[in-house]
Motif scaffolding. Structure first.
Motif, PDB file in Angstrom:
ATOM      1  N   TYR A  80       0.833  -1.198   0.000  1.00 27.50           N
ATOM      2  CA  TYR A  80       0.000   0.000   0.000  1.00 27.50           C
ATOM      3  C   TYR A  80       0.869   1.250   0.000  1.00 27.50           C
ATOM      4  O   TYR A  80       1.851   1.344   0.744  1.00 27.50           O
ATOM      5  CB  TYR A  80      -0.923   0.013   1.228  1.00 27.50           C
ATOM      6  CG  TYR A  80      -1.858   1.201   1.197  1.00 27.50           C
ATOM      7  CD1 TYR A  80      -2.842   1.297   0.209  1.00 27.50           C
ATOM      8  CD2 TYR A  80      -1.725   2.245   2.114  1.00 27.50           C
ATOM      9  CE1 TYR A  80      -3.676   2.401   0.145  1.00 27.50           C
ATOM     10  CE2 TYR A  80      -2.573   3.348   2.060  1.00 27.50           C
ATOM     11  CZ  TYR A  80      -3.545   3.420   1.070  1.00 27.50           C
ATOM     12  OH  TYR A  80      -4.357   4.513   1.000  1.00 27.50           O
ATOM     13  N   ASP A  81       0.470   2.197  -0.864  1.00 31.78           N
ATOM     14  CA  ASP A  81       1.196   3.464  -0.953  1.00 31.78           C
ATOM     15  C   ASP A  81       0.263   4.599  -0.519  1.00 31.78           C
ATOM     16  O   ASP A  81      -0.640   4.981  -1.264  1.00 31.78           O
ATOM     17  CB  ASP A  81       1.666   3.677  -2.398  1.00 31.78           C
ATOM     18  CG  ASP A  81       2.443   4.977  -2.542  1.00 31.78           C
ATOM     19  OD1 ASP A  81       2.490   5.761  -1.572  1.00 31.78           O
ATOM     20  OD2 ASP A  81       2.997   5.206  -3.632  1.00 31.78           O
ATOM     21  N   ASP A  95       0.651   7.703  -0.428  1.00 34.73           N
ATOM     22  CA  ASP A  95       0.695   8.903  -1.274  1.00 34.73           C
ATOM     23  C   ASP A  95      -0.281   8.820  -2.441  1.00 34.73           C
ATOM     24  O   ASP A  95      -0.902   9.806  -2.808  1.00 34.73           O
ATOM     25  CB  ASP A  95       2.113   9.127  -1.832  1.00 34.73           C
ATOM     26  CG  ASP A  95       3.037   9.642  -0.744  1.00 34.73           C
ATOM     27  OD1 ASP A  95       2.513  10.149   0.276  1.00 34.73           O
ATOM     28  OD2 ASP A  95       4.267   9.515  -0.900  1.00 34.73           O
ATOM     29  N   THR A  96      -0.383   7.641  -3.027  1.00 37.35           N
ATOM     30  CA  THR A  96      -1.269   7.496  -4.185  1.00 37.35           C
ATOM     31  C   THR A  96      -2.601   6.838  -3.810  1.00 37.35           C
ATOM     32  O   THR A  96      -3.552   6.881  -4.582  1.00 37.35           O
ATOM     33  CB  THR A  96      -0.613   6.614  -5.261  1.00 37.35           C
ATOM     34  OG1 THR A  96      -0.395   5.316  -4.686  1.00 37.35           O
ATOM     35  CG2 THR A  96       0.725   7.188  -5.712  1.00 37.35           C
ATOM     36  N   GLY A  97      -2.659   6.222  -2.644  1.00 39.11           N
ATOM     37  CA  GLY A  97      -3.869   5.512  -2.240  1.00 39.11           C
ATOM     38  C   GLY A  97      -4.030   4.186  -2.961  1.00 39.11           C
ATOM     39  O   GLY A  97      -5.099   3.572  -2.940  1.00 39.11           O
ATOM     40  N   ARG A  98      -2.951   3.710  -3.600  1.00 37.84           N
ATOM     41  CA  ARG A  98      -3.056   2.461  -4.364  1.00 37.84           C
ATOM     42  C   ARG A  98      -2.668   1.243  -3.526  1.00 37.84           C
ATOM     43  O   ARG A  98      -1.667   1.259  -2.814  1.00 37.84           O
ATOM     44  CB  ARG A  98      -2.183   2.521  -5.610  1.00 37.84           C
ATOM     45  CG  ARG A  98      -2.322   1.240  -6.417  1.00 37.84           C
ATOM     46  CD  ARG A  98      -1.805   1.250  -7.807  1.00 37.84           C
ATOM     47  NE  ARG A  98      -1.959  -0.115  -8.341  1.00 37.84           N
ATOM     48  CZ  ARG A  98      -2.948  -0.538  -9.101  1.00 37.84           C
ATOM     49  NH1 ARG A  98      -3.882   0.312  -9.476  1.00 37.84           N
ATOM     50  NH2 ARG A  98      -3.021  -1.789  -9.496  1.00 37.84           N
ATOM     51  N   GLU A 153      -7.662   1.369  -6.008  1.00 40.36           N
ATOM     52  CA  GLU A 153      -7.726   2.330  -4.909  1.00 40.36           C
ATOM     53  C   GLU A 153      -8.968   2.084  -4.051  1.00 40.36           C
ATOM     54  O   GLU A 153     -10.083   2.333  -4.495  1.00 40.36           O
ATOM     55  CB  GLU A 153      -7.773   3.751  -5.473  1.00 40.36           C
ATOM     56  CG  GLU A 153      -6.479   4.131  -6.141  1.00 40.36           C
ATOM     57  CD  GLU A 153      -6.543   5.494  -6.824  1.00 40.36           C
ATOM     58  OE1 GLU A 153      -7.387   6.326  -6.415  1.00 40.36           O
ATOM     59  OE2 GLU A 153      -5.760   5.693  -7.756  1.00 40.36           O
ATOM     60  N   SER A 212      -8.639   4.738   3.463  1.00 39.53           N
ATOM     61  CA  SER A 212      -7.360   5.417   3.260  1.00 39.53           C
ATOM     62  C   SER A 212      -7.294   6.659   4.134  1.00 39.53           C
ATOM     63  O   SER A 212      -8.226   7.464   4.154  1.00 39.53           O
ATOM     64  CB  SER A 212      -7.206   5.813   1.799  1.00 39.53           C
ATOM     65  OG  SER A 212      -7.144   4.649   1.005  1.00 39.53           O
TER      66      SER A 212
END
Ligand code: ARG
Ligand code: ZN
Length: 460
Positions: free
Chosen positions: A48-49, A51-54, A130, A146
């Protein structure tokens, strides 16, 4: 029965498939869950990132067919499936989109050759997307939510499908391995205990967790944030692993630390009443994000939004016996979770010199007859009222009234038998009524009818 209901036509028409699916679910949440197979184990690897919400995931799911199946359906929404294999062979699949409310997405997998009843298989799903900020049936945040620096995860009742492909019904308990890969500096926390030390490669760190006791999918977690980790010990050296957000405001932090310091005493207190703590560790995740605004009893490691108040910690701990070890079969029986946890909270508060259960009970009886407390039947509150006062407070009041009716000895014997006889299993309200009648030797049908299923203040 099972074969007709569950076999999925080989993906010819979405219609046949979705019809087959809706019959497998819970009366309150028909789109969730499927009774054609039983999952033994989920092995989830999630990256999970923030910053990107991915989110990118691989789910290795060990499952057993309970009927001959030419297809499987799993709950999964918003996330796109990239690959599916069964026992190492690539399989055809299709995704059905969620409805307008964002719920009910499905992954349909063709199993060719069909899976024979009683056989066990390995389903592997690669997926990603996402999760965003999923909402439950009442518009509250739930599932994989998120946050600015990670994720607040609270799946109850059917939000696990926001982050992994799942048979999202509480009666299909399974064990879990959960690996969380997050940006270096962040911490990933799941259920159970860590496996080895966190491993950093490049600018990412992987945290591996293992939950070896059967767990309902609504209790799985994958919290991610800037947590400060501390440890403590409960009875018999039980590991207590706490993760408190470094970004909590000072007053919330002070309250939280005081509450968490009481966990060993709370476990000892409840063990005297209910028998041994049912799992291999405990602890807390306290996230600074307070948008969800509630706590959840995620197995072995409850999550708290913004702050952990003492009474809430006692409540989430009590759920480890009532809800997590002894789990409802369907969501209509939610009072078996919340009524018991609320009553446990009353007992803890009394032991600390606070209000007594009698006082609380009397105060509730002062509530007007037309209030939700008395108008919503806790034994069948409806999908939109799972977390209403009627379920929590009238549920707890039901237990107090039962205590007055059968006496302390039988009442506390009942609580203990309920927790131990059904440990690790699934239950219904009928099971409780039967046990209460057995322990007390009384006919309690009318009592439970009035307290759980009728509108209006019970007269007894
Ligand atoms: N089971 C949780 C508790 O009482 C509450 C969950 C509330 N969930 C929600 N979607 N509002 O500890
Ligand atoms: Zn609760």
């Amino acid at each position: 029965m099972a074969v007709i209901v569950l076999a999925i036509a080989p993906l010819a028409g979405g219609c046949a498939a979705s019809e087959a699916h809706t019959r497998g679910g819970d009366p309150y949440f028909e789109q969730a869950g499927n009774s054609g197979y039983d999952v033994e184990h989920y092995d989830l690897a999630i990256t999970y990132d923030p910053d990107t919400g991915r989110l990118d995931g691989t789910a290795d799911i060990t499952l057993t067919a309970v009927a001959d199946l030419d297809g499987l359906s799993l709950d999964l929404r918003r996330l796109s499936v990239e690959s599916v294999s069964i026992d190492g062979e690539q399989a055809d699949f299709e995704q059905l989109p969620p409805d307008d409310s964002g719920r009910g997405g499905e992954l349909l997998v063709t199993t060719d050759p069909p899976l024979a009843e009683g056989t066990t298989h390995e389903l592997t799903v690669g997926y990603g997307g996402e999760p965003g900020q999923p909402e439950d049936a009442t518009g509250g945040l739930y599932g994989f939510v998120s946050t600015g620096d990670g994720a607040f995860v609270a799946n109850e009742p059917e939000g696990a499908s926001t982050w992994f492909p799942v048979n999202d019904r509480p009666s299909d308990k399974a064990t879990y391995d959960i690996a969380l890969t997050v940006p270096e500096g962040a911490t990933g926390v799941a259920n159970g205990e860590p496996v080895g030390e966190p491993r950093t490669e490049g600018d990412r760190t992987t945290f591996r967790w293992q939950a070896t006791d059967p767990m309902a999918s609504y209790l799985a977690t994958a919290a991610i944030g800037n947590y400060d980790a501390t440890t403590d010990e409960g009875p018999r050296g039980l590991p207590i692993l706490n993760f408190v957000d470094e970004d909590l405001p000072a007053d919330a932090l002070a309250t939280t630390r005081e509450s968490l310091a009481l966990q060993p005493d709370m476990i000892a207190f409840f063990e005297k009443l209910f028998g041994r703590y049912p799992f291999t560790s405990f602890g807390a995740i306290v996230d600074d994000d307070d948008d969800a605004g509630y706590a959840l009893e995620t197995q072995t490691r409850p999550i708290y939004s913004g702050v952990a108040e003492e009474s809430t910690v006692a409540h989430e701990l009590a759920h480890q016996w009532f809800g997590n070890s002894v789990t409802l079969e369907t969501w209509a029986d939610i009072w078996l979770n919340e009524g018991f946890a609320t009553y446990s909270e009353w007992l803890w508060t009394e032991s600390r010199g606070g209000q007594t259960p009698d006082e609380r009970f009397d105060a509730l009886l002062e509530e007007p007859d037309d209030s939700g407390l008395w108008q919503i039947p806790p034994g069948d509150p409806g999908a939109g009222e799972l977390f209403s006062d009627a379920v929590y407070d009238r549920g707890a009041a039901t237990l107090h009234a039962l205590r007055e009716s059968i006496g302390d000895d039988d009442f506390f014997a009942l609580l203990r038998s309920w927790a131990t006889d059904h440990a690790g299993g699934n239950v219904t309200t009928d099971d409780l009524v039967a046990l209460a009648e057995e322990v007390s030797g009384k006919d309690l049908d009318e009592f439970f009818q009035a307290w759980l299923y009728e509108t209006g203040k019970p007269s007894s």
